[in-house]
Design a protein around this motif. Structure first.
Motif, mmCIF file in Angstrom:
data_model
loop_
_atom_site.group_PDB
_atom_site.id
_atom_site.type_symbol
_atom_site.label_atom_id
_atom_site.label_comp_id
_atom_site.label_asym_id
_atom_site.label_seq_id
_atom_site.Cartn_x
_atom_site.Cartn_y
_atom_site.Cartn_z
ATOM 1 N N LYS A 1 -4.929 -8.029 -6.793
ATOM 2 C CA LYS A 1 -3.721 -8.325 -7.280
ATOM 3 C C LYS A 1 -2.747 -9.648 -6.181
ATOM 4 O O LYS A 1 -3.202 -9.389 -4.963
ATOM 5 C CB LYS A 1 -2.699 -7.430 -7.495
ATOM 6 C CG LYS A 1 -2.771 -6.596 -8.657
ATOM 7 C CD LYS A 1 -1.603 -5.697 -8.715
ATOM 8 C CE LYS A 1 -2.237 -4.478 -9.496
ATOM 9 N NZ LYS A 1 -1.350 -3.718 -9.670
ATOM 10 N N ASN B 1 0.897 -1.574 -0.890
ATOM 11 C CA ASN B 1 0.341 -1.167 -1.825
ATOM 12 C C ASN B 1 1.169 -1.708 -3.130
ATOM 13 O O ASN B 1 0.031 -1.499 -4.560
ATOM 14 C CB ASN B 1 1.300 0.758 -1.681
ATOM 15 C CG ASN B 1 0.929 1.164 -0.857
ATOM 16 O OD1 ASN B 1 -0.441 0.965 -0.401
ATOM 17 N ND2 ASN B 1 1.615 2.176 -0.426
ATOM 18 N N THR B 2 2.102 -2.841 -3.026
ATOM 19 C CA THR B 2 2.236 -3.315 -4.012
ATOM 20 C C THR B 2 2.351 -5.024 -3.724
ATOM 21 O O THR B 2 2.851 -5.503 -2.609
ATOM 22 C CB THR B 2 3.814 -2.425 -4.336
ATOM 23 O OG1 THR B 2 4.170 -3.120 -3.616
ATOM 24 C CG2 THR B 2 3.443 -1.330 -5.649
ATOM 25 N N ASP C 1 5.490 -6.230 -4.149
ATOM 26 C CA ASP C 1 6.243 -6.676 -3.757
ATOM 27 C C ASP C 1 6.738 -6.386 -2.007
ATOM 28 O O ASP C 1 7.639 -6.463 -1.052
ATOM 29 C CB ASP C 1 7.646 -5.354 -4.478
ATOM 30 C CG ASP C 1 7.801 -6.239 -5.957
ATOM 31 O OD1 ASP C 1 7.886 -7.564 -5.771
ATOM 32 O OD2 ASP C 1 7.973 -5.276 -6.827
#
Length: 173
Positions: free
Chosen positions: A37, A134-135, A137
């Motif tokens: 991502k 992890n993200t 954001d």
């Protein structure tokens, strides 16, 4: 008139590895993520002063580049900007409407080293080494922290190549 250098960079969840200090013969150990991502950051920097403007986007395409150019034009509405860009397809799109206070100057093809903003991206990515958000954001927050501590003096020291500054002083931009 002011000279800026522009480029985009991809920041993703795949861990950026790099050197770590360890005992001789010992390989560095660290958590690694392999998620693919990502987000893209557009940026312009002015080598002479260290002035900069960054903007996050989800893609690298002509629509996002158009929005970015409009934001840069608004940010520096009191100046005419000559912006060095690479020859990416979205920089040359026929439907692209370059704002009146911006002039795009295309660098030679396949020469990313001729664009000083590339070193800014390297600088930022070096500070994200071995981080494992992890993200997106969390990654965004890490990058924003790095951008908050980034000063004009740091940008000028990274991008202010002698050849560029000399050319600017002769041109009196």
């Amino acid at each position: 008139m002011r000279l800026f250098c522009q480029d985009e960079s991809r920041f993703g969840l795949k861990t950026i590895t790099g050197r770590r200090i360890t005992a001789r013969g010992v390989k560095p150990v660290g958590k690694v993520r392999w998620q693919f991502k990502a987000m893209y950051w557009y940026g312009v920097v002015e080598p002479a002063t260290g002035e900069y403007f960054f903007w996050e986007c989800s893609h690298c395409n002509s629509d996002c580049f158009q929005i970015f150019l409009n934001l840069v034009a608004q940010q520096y509405s009191d100046s005419i900007l000559i912006i060095q860009v690479d020859q990416a397809g979205w920089h040359k799109a026929k439907r692209l409407q370059v704002p009146e206070n911006i002039i795009l100057m295309f660098q030679p093809a396949h020469c990313p080293e001729s664009n000083p903003i590339e070193q800014v991206w390297q600088y930022l990515k070096k500070r994200l080494r071995w981080k494992s958000p992890n993200t997106l954001d969390e990654l965004r927050e890490l990058l924003r922290e790095q951008l908050l501590v980034l000063t004009k003096e740091t940008i000028a020291s990274i991008t202010g190549r002698a050849s560029i500054l000399e050319a600017l002083s002769v041109a009196r931009l």
